[in-house]
Enzyme design. Structure first.
Site, PDB file in Angstrom:
ATOM      1  N   GLY A  25       0.852  -1.187   0.000  1.00 52.89           N
ATOM      2  CA  GLY A  25       0.000   0.000   0.000  1.00 52.89           C
ATOM      3  C   GLY A  25       0.886   1.235   0.000  1.00 52.89           C
ATOM      4  N   SER A  27      -0.038   4.369  -1.347  1.00 58.53           N
ATOM      5  CA  SER A  27      -0.329   5.389  -2.351  1.00 58.53           C
ATOM      6  C   SER A  27      -0.899   6.651  -1.738  1.00 58.53           C
ATOM      7  CB  SER A  27      -1.329   4.850  -3.385  1.00 58.53           C
ATOM      8  OG  SER A  27      -0.796   3.775  -4.106  1.00 58.53           O
ATOM      9  N   ARG A  28      -1.408   6.518  -0.509  1.00 60.78           N
ATOM     10  CA  ARG A  28      -2.075   7.647   0.151  1.00 60.78           C
ATOM     11  C   ARG A  28      -2.098   7.358   1.654  1.00 60.78           C
ATOM     12  NH1 ARG A  28      -5.556   4.271  -2.358  1.00 60.78           N
ATOM     13  NH2 ARG A  28      -5.308   5.417  -4.295  1.00 60.78           N
ATOM     14  N   GLY A  29      -2.644   8.297   2.416  1.00 63.39           N
ATOM     15  CA  GLY A  29      -2.949   8.055   3.814  1.00 63.39           C
ATOM     16  C   GLY A  29      -1.741   7.812   4.696  1.00 63.39           C
ATOM     17  N   LYS A  50      -1.755  -1.483  -5.429  1.00 64.05           N
ATOM     18  CA  LYS A  50      -2.598  -1.865  -6.566  1.00 64.05           C
ATOM     19  C   LYS A  50      -2.913  -0.691  -7.478  1.00 64.05           C
ATOM     20  CE  LYS A  50      -6.190  -4.347  -6.242  1.00 64.05           C
ATOM     21  NZ  LYS A  50      -7.537  -4.793  -5.830  1.00 64.05           N
ATOM     22  N   TYR A 176     -14.016  -7.719  10.694  1.00 58.48           N
ATOM     23  CA  TYR A 176     -12.877  -6.803  10.671  1.00 58.48           C
ATOM     24  C   TYR A 176     -11.944  -7.066  11.842  1.00 58.48           C
ATOM     25  CZ  TYR A 176     -10.208  -2.434  10.574  1.00 58.48           C
ATOM     26  OH  TYR A 176      -9.193  -1.505  10.532  1.00 58.48           O
TER      27      TYR A 176
END
Length: 286
Positions: A25, A27-29, A50, A176
């Site tokens: 991951g 790409s952001r955040g 992704k 979750y």
């Protein structure tokens, strides 16, 4: 660039300069914030995500993130891949090792979230969370072990909560909870398994809600983020963990605030989006 795998690589204990991070991951955040904090030290970041093409609902791709990393002073290797796919993960490990001469840090950042109760959660969403959160964390960690063992200060850092067995956390969103606790069990097991070999394996979790696209996209998310902190607090905490000596820092379930208090930070108002400290929304699982 890091040196070859023929000998352990050395680094100043207070910096990630020259160290290589492989992140799922990002790409952001929160993941991107961690990568940018490392980039300011001059780290190498291999980013497997992704999102190779712009997403209709989410900002950023692996390529825009890589450019931000370079602009911040780091070296970046963008890799389009799915942490659920064995071949993609193996290729990412090989690419990071080839490009930067090894891997010093693995950050298990990729995660899927669905807070639906049992009656409402679809099995497609259940499988997505189990595959990304648990299997993806296990797989990326597993396939990186040989490279990590060649580092002088190897770390695995997973963004997952303390193993809080108070029943309400399982009762409120079981699917979750199982997925996130599976990530945390991976931390617990790998820390014990590789303690003698010097690989630090820890988890990090926010003390309060963090302003991310994932939270904003939840029902009511645009309102609740007003009681959140910025992702910078998690990034600063991750940096503080990853520069610690691996042999004396393993098997921990850190919170961002707890780590920074250990570093001497007492004023956290700069991380707030505007809410008073006593009005911040605590994160789940704590």
């Amino acid at each position: 660039m890091t040196a070859s795998n023929d000998a352990p690589r050395q680094s100043s204990p207070a910096t990630l300069a020259g160290r290589t991070l492989l992140m799922s991951g990002g790409s952001r955040g929160i993941g991107l914030a961690i990568a940018l904090r490392a980039a300011r030290d001059g780290a190498n970041i291999a980013l497997m995500a992704k999102t190779g093409e712009p997403h209709p609902k989410l900002d950023g791709t692996v390529f825009t993130a890589a450019q931000q990393i370079r602009d911040a002073g780091g070296n970046a290797l963008p890799i389009v891949g799915d942490v659920r796919n064995d071949d993609d993960v193996a290729a990412a490990v090989a690419a990071a090792t080839s490009e930067f001469g090894g891997i010093d840090v693995v950050v298990n950042n990729a995660s899927a979230i669905d807070l639906s109760p049992t009656r409402d959660v679809s099995m497609k969403r259940y499988d997505l969370m189990a595959d990304i959160n648990v299997r993806g964390t296990f797989l990326l960690s597993k396939l990186s072990l040989d490279a990590l063992l060649a580092s002088s200060n190897p770390h695995i850092l997973t963004l997952s909560p303390p193993l809080n067995l108070e029943p309400r956390w399982a009762g409120i969103h079981l699917a979750y909870t199982m997925a996130k606790y599976g990530m945390s069990l991976t931390t617990l097991g790998l820390a014990e398994e590789f303690k003698a070999e010097g690989i630090a394996v820890n988890s990090l979790w926010p003390q309060t809600l963090i302003d991310t696209a994932a939270i904003r996209n939840l029902p009511g998310g645009e309102q609740i983020v007003h009681g959140a902190r910025s992702a910078a607090i998690v990034a600063d905490a991750a940096h503080a963990i990853l520069v610690r000596p691996s042999r004396s820092c393993t098997g921990n379930f850190f919170t961002d605030e707890g780590v920074l208090r250990e570093e001497g930070v007492t004023d956290f108002t700069g991380y707030s989006l505007g809410a008073a400290e006593d009005q911040l929304v605590p994160d789940i699982f704590l």
